[in-house]
Scaffold this motif. Structure first.
Motif, PDB file in Angstrom:
ATOM      1  N   THR A 174      10.885 -10.052  42.032  1.00 24.21           N
ATOM      2  CA  THR A 174      10.685  -8.997  43.031  1.00 24.21           C
ATOM      3  C   THR A 174      10.638  -7.647  42.341  1.00 24.21           C
ATOM      4  OG1 THR A 174      11.833 -10.246  44.761  1.00 24.21           O
ATOM      5  CG2 THR A 174      11.619  -7.877  45.094  1.00 24.21           C
ATOM      6  N   THR A 176      11.169  -3.785  41.725  1.00 23.45           N
ATOM      7  CA  THR A 176      12.282  -2.920  42.101  1.00 23.45           C
ATOM      8  C   THR A 176      12.069  -1.503  41.575  1.00 23.45           C
ATOM      9  OG1 THR A 176      13.597  -3.316  40.092  1.00 23.45           O
ATOM     10  CG2 THR A 176      13.885  -4.873  41.924  1.00 23.45           C
ATOM     11  N   SER A 192      15.087  -3.291  45.962  1.00 22.68           N
ATOM     12  CA  SER A 192      13.852  -4.020  46.234  1.00 22.68           C
ATOM     13  C   SER A 192      12.751  -3.104  46.752  1.00 22.68           C
ATOM     14  CB  SER A 192      14.117  -5.125  47.253  1.00 22.68           C
ATOM     15  OG  SER A 192      12.906  -5.786  47.594  1.00 22.68           O
TER      16      SER A 192
END
Length: 240
Positions: A174, A176, A192
């Motif tokens: 993910t 970030t 995130s």
């Protein structure tokens, strides 16, 4: 063979360097394209939004280490508003914690109980059983803190010192945005860029541990253990 101009070579090389340095396909691209837009905010607003997102969600899992009072606690806990469950390891021993509402239970093996002289004789009886910790026991406050979502996150997600951004990164696949306190000396937090701005990775100030956050909003069952899984210790738990 077709000759390639020096200018064209320089352009190609520059594009490759940009892609490597920024982790995108070219220097002209927006690293926040297709994200929740949090990366465009100032560091203080990113921290505020991460804390707000964490406080609103019902459940989370955190795993890693916390150093406090000279001891390193390794945690793997699932937490929600009315309790939590998981494991805690410290000084070579591991025990399970379970809190349902105000009821707090500890489960450990015989070796754990043998570390306290007063509990050695009862170690066999306590082995693998849940022991309910009375609310008045000195251990209650200490251990229940590991199962308190709001208390833990409120303290952990505050970085120390002047806040600043430290670029775009990735955690567990993910994307970030990373913020730091005191240029990293006050801790770092990866937030995130997908969906809600949940905290994903915390590096605590002063090398006081590192925690990964996952399973945001994923509910789980909390229930008190059955009577045949529990045993009454009958006295104050070991202070150590």
């Amino acid at each position: 063979m077709t000759a390639t101009s020096p200018a064209r070579n320089r352009t190609a090389l520059l594009g490759a360097v940009c892609a490597i340095a920024l982790g995108v396909s070219g220097c002209g691209e927006d690293p926040d394209a297709g994200t929740n837009g949090v990366g465009k905010l100032g560091a203080d607003k990113i921290q505020a939004q991460a804390k707000e997102a964490a406080s609103k969600v019902d459940a989370v899992r955190l795993a890693g280490s916390v150093v406090t009072s000279g001891r390193t606690y390794r945690l793997d806990m699932r937490l929600k508003k009315d309790g939590g469950t998981g494991s805690v390891s410290v000084a070579g021993t591991t025990f399970q914690l379970l809190r349902v509402g105000e009821a707090l239970f500890l489960k450990a093996d015989a070796e754990f109980w043998k570390q306290d002289g007063d509990a050695t004789a009862a170690a066999g009886k306590l082995d693998g059983k849940y022991v309910k910790i009375p609310a008045g026991d000195p251990s209650y406050t200490k251990f229940s803190g590991f199962t308190d979502k709001d208390l833990l996150l409120d303290g952990l997600l505050t970085l120390h010192g002047a806040l600043s951004k430290d670029g775009h990164h990735e955690q567990a696949g993910t994307r970030t945005i990373r913020i730091t306190g005191d240029k990293g000396g006050g801790g770092t937090l990866d937030v995130s860029l997908k969906g809600e701005p949940y905290p994903l990775l915390l590096q605590r100030a002063g090398s006081a541990g590192s925690l990964a956050f996952s399973s945001w909003g994923q509910d789980f069952t909390l229930a008190e253990p059955s009577k045949d899984e529990t045993v009454d210790y009958g006295k104050q738990l070991p202070a150590s």
